[in-house]
Design an enzyme around this catalytic site. Structure first.
Site, short mmCIF file in Angstrom:
data_model
loop_
_atom_site.label_atom_id
_atom_site.label_comp_id
_atom_site.label_asym_id
_atom_site.label_seq_id
_atom_site.Cartn_x
_atom_site.Cartn_y
_atom_site.Cartn_z
N LYS A 40 0.82 -1.04 0.10
CA LYS A 40 -0.06 -0.06 0.02
C LYS A 40 0.82 1.24 -0.04
O LYS A 40 2.10 1.19 0.39
CB LYS A 40 -1.02 -0.15 1.22
CG LYS A 40 -0.17 0.01 2.57
CD LYS A 40 -1.14 -0.01 3.71
CE LYS A 40 -0.53 0.04 4.92
NZ LYS A 40 -1.30 0.13 6.21
N TYR A 261 16.13 30.58 7.25
CA TYR A 261 15.12 31.33 7.78
C TYR A 261 15.20 31.62 9.18
O TYR A 261 15.57 30.69 10.14
CB TYR A 261 13.80 30.52 7.39
CG TYR A 261 13.39 30.54 6.08
CD1 TYR A 261 12.70 31.84 5.65
CD2 TYR A 261 13.41 29.52 5.16
CE1 TYR A 261 12.42 31.97 4.04
CE2 TYR A 261 12.81 29.56 3.97
CZ TYR A 261 12.32 30.71 3.60
OH TYR A 261 12.02 30.93 2.14
#
Length: 370
Positions: A40, A261
């Protein structure tokens, strides 16, 4: 990898030989039980088509996906006699498509069962079904009272062939957790109320809890892809993935320079920086304060992980990097579980989030770059 390495920003290498080796190890542990494969979420991000083709060539014949769409995609690769179970069942209105594609829904409610039974009646065919029992996880599965209703009324399974009775362990990665034995016992009791059919309880970690958890079908997922199924001890599985990213800029900065940042990092000495083309948009955790490896030498991250880039402190490198060089992020020195630990999550999430922007390089049986 095909093509010029400088034409790609980052490369995810999937070692199909290692995936197959992991499956064979688990199949050997299974003894008389069958070892299936959970593929999956695109085989936890590694590519379900490539992974399943390699496993089928190695002898795997049973696969589990989460959604019907994943099952349809898999059917285009696998032989018709390979079984594909859809864990989230048949979506409303798509029952005939599942039946035509020989996809077997895992039924979790009496309502799901009624819909699949109606599909069998409409098609005039006996359809395969799997029954999932809630043995104590309270996530998916037929409740004990639902099981009793099925036991009391054989008409609820009319037109259906029960191919598998299954449940899922909640605490298998904790070897001594009392819930494991409690779920095993509950599963035994509930399945005894149903028609005789192969049974499945063990996931990756459950495989290592002992033969009493194996029943007829093992359902490993994470262990196939190198995630440690035994966190209480060393990892018995081979690592299956490597990740490299290209250096797109180097520079030298003075002591006191703020990086990234928020200026959360300020260098305390003259420093050589390298910026690599990989960030959280590629699935790398923003909060993973990890390292990269330049020619086998670890180099730390500096500042925050950005959407498309990460800055590295290359000052201590024996060999100085050049723009266009690659550094390794998943490699022998740092695996998926290491990154998960640094990010406060699990290896499952790290693998399944790895972005589609990477160049994919498959090595091993049938492996070709993509």
């Amino acid at each position: 990898m095909t093509g010029n390495a400088r034409q790609v920003e980052a490369v995810l290498t999937v070692d199909l030989d290692a995936v197959v080796s992991n499956w064979r190890l688990l199949a050997e542990m299974a003894g008389r039980a069958e070892c299936a494969a959970v593929v999956k979420a695109d085989a936890y991000g590694l590519g379900a088509v490539h992974v399943s083709a390699a496993l089928e060539a190695a002898g795997c014949r049973t696969y589990f996906v989460a959604h019907s769409r994943e099952g349809f995609e898999l059917r285009r690769t696998l032989r018709r006699n390979s079984r594909v179970f859809v864990l989230n069942g048949a979506p409303a209105g798509m029952e005939r498509e599942l039946a035509e594609a020989a996809l077997t829904p895992v039924v979790n409610t009496l309502g799901d069962l009624a819909v699949w039974r109606s599909c069998a009646a409409a098609t005039g065919k006996r359809l395969a079904v799997a029954l999932q029992l809630d043995s104590g996880m309270a996530r998916l599965g037929l409740a004990p009272e639902d099981v009793e209703m099925i036991a009391a009324d054989e008409g609820l399974l009319h037109g259906l062939s029960v191919e598998l009775v299954m449940s899922h362990l909640a605490c298998a990665d904790e070897e001594g957790h009392p819930a494991n034995e409690a779920q095993r016992s509950t599963f035994e009791r509930l399945r005894a109320r149903l028609p005789d059919a192969p049974a499945s309880l063990a996931n990756s970690s459950g495989t290592f809890l002992g033969k009493g958890f194996h029943f007829d079908v093992l359902r490993p997922g994470a262990a196939l892809y190198g995630i440690n199924p035994t966190p209480w001890t060393s990892n018995p599985m081979r690592q299956t993935v490597g990740l490299r990213a290209r250096i797109i800029q180097t520079r030298k900065v003075k002591a006191g320079t703020a990086v990234g940042y928020g200026h959360r990092a300020v260098v305390d000495r003259d420093t050589t920086l390298a910026t690599i083309s990989l960030g959280y948009a590629d699935g790398w955790p923003r909060n993973a304060g990890a390292a990269a490896f330049h020619r086998g030498q670890p180099v730390p991250f500096l500042g925050r992980v950005s959407m498309d880039s990460i800055v590295l402190d290359m000052t201590g490198c024996t060999t100085m990097p050049r723009e266009g060089d690659f550094v390794d992020l998943l490699c022998p020195g740092q695996n998926v579980d290491d990154i998960a630990c640094a990010a406060g999550t699990i290896g499952y999430e790290i693998l399944s989030r790895l972005g589609r922007r990477f160049h994919r390089n498959y090595v091993g049986p049938g492996g070709t770059g993509q």
